[in-house]
Design a protein around this motif. Structure first.
Motif, PDB file in Angstrom:
ATOM      1  N   THR A 266      -5.281  -2.072  -1.480  1.00  0.00           N
ATOM      2  CA  THR A 266      -4.462  -3.254  -1.776  1.00  0.00           C
ATOM      3  C   THR A 266      -4.539  -4.293  -0.666  1.00  0.00           C
ATOM      4  O   THR A 266      -4.644  -5.491  -0.941  1.00  0.00           O
ATOM      5  CB  THR A 266      -2.994  -2.889  -2.015  1.00  0.00           C
ATOM      6  OG1 THR A 266      -2.494  -2.194  -0.871  1.00  0.00           O
ATOM      7  CG2 THR A 266      -2.835  -2.008  -3.226  1.00  0.00           C
TER       8      THR A 266
ATOM      9  N   ALA B 195       0.809  -1.212   0.000  1.00  0.00           N
ATOM     10  CA  ALA B 195       0.000   0.000   0.000  1.00  0.00           C
ATOM     11  C   ALA B 195       0.846   1.267   0.000  1.00  0.00           C
ATOM     12  O   ALA B 195       0.338   2.348  -0.186  1.00  0.00           O
ATOM     13  CB  ALA B 195      -0.929   0.015   1.209  1.00  0.00           C
TER      14      ALA B 195
ATOM     15  N   LEU C 138      -1.725   3.523  -1.749  1.00  0.00           N
ATOM     16  CA  LEU C 138      -2.813   2.841  -2.443  1.00  0.00           C
ATOM     17  C   LEU C 138      -3.845   2.468  -1.387  1.00  0.00           C
ATOM     18  O   LEU C 138      -3.497   2.001  -0.313  1.00  0.00           O
ATOM     19  CB  LEU C 138      -2.278   1.609  -3.167  1.00  0.00           C
ATOM     20  CG  LEU C 138      -1.173   1.899  -4.186  1.00  0.00           C
ATOM     21  CD1 LEU C 138      -0.585   0.611  -4.720  1.00  0.00           C
ATOM     22  CD2 LEU C 138      -1.704   2.757  -5.315  1.00  0.00           C
TER      23      LEU C 138
END
Length: 94
Positions: free
Chosen positions: A38, A23, A35
């Protein structure tokens, strides 16, 4: 969604899963935008594999927010787990 089967009908004892969730939200990472899904996506795939009959100890989730150094998605851990999967396949003849 997988059909509802009893455990014996869907057992996948020899199958292995390696999931990697990155992430980019660890503090030591260079500044990049994290992110957002994820880890939850990888957890959902792990849960699906378990419902599909994979054994819990045969599914490994490497994630960059893990407190366990053995479960961080480092090159060493990824290669080690892949080699383990290959070794198990060679031993079973798959």
């Amino acid at each position: 969604m997988a059909p509802a089967l009893n455990r014996a009908e869907r057992s996948r004892d020899g199958d292995k899963g390696l999931l990697i969730a990155i992430a980019y939200n660890a503090p030591e990472r260079p500044p990049v935008r994290p992110l957002t899904t994820t880890i939850s996506d990888a957890e959902a795939v792990r849960d699906y594999l378990l419902q599909y009959g994979y054994l819990e100890h045969n599914v490994v989730l490497l994630r960059d927010d893990s407190c366990d150094a053995n479960l961080l998605p480092t090159r060493l851990n990824i290669v080690s787990f892949l080699l383990l999967v290959i070794e198990c396949r060679e031993l079973t003849g798959d």
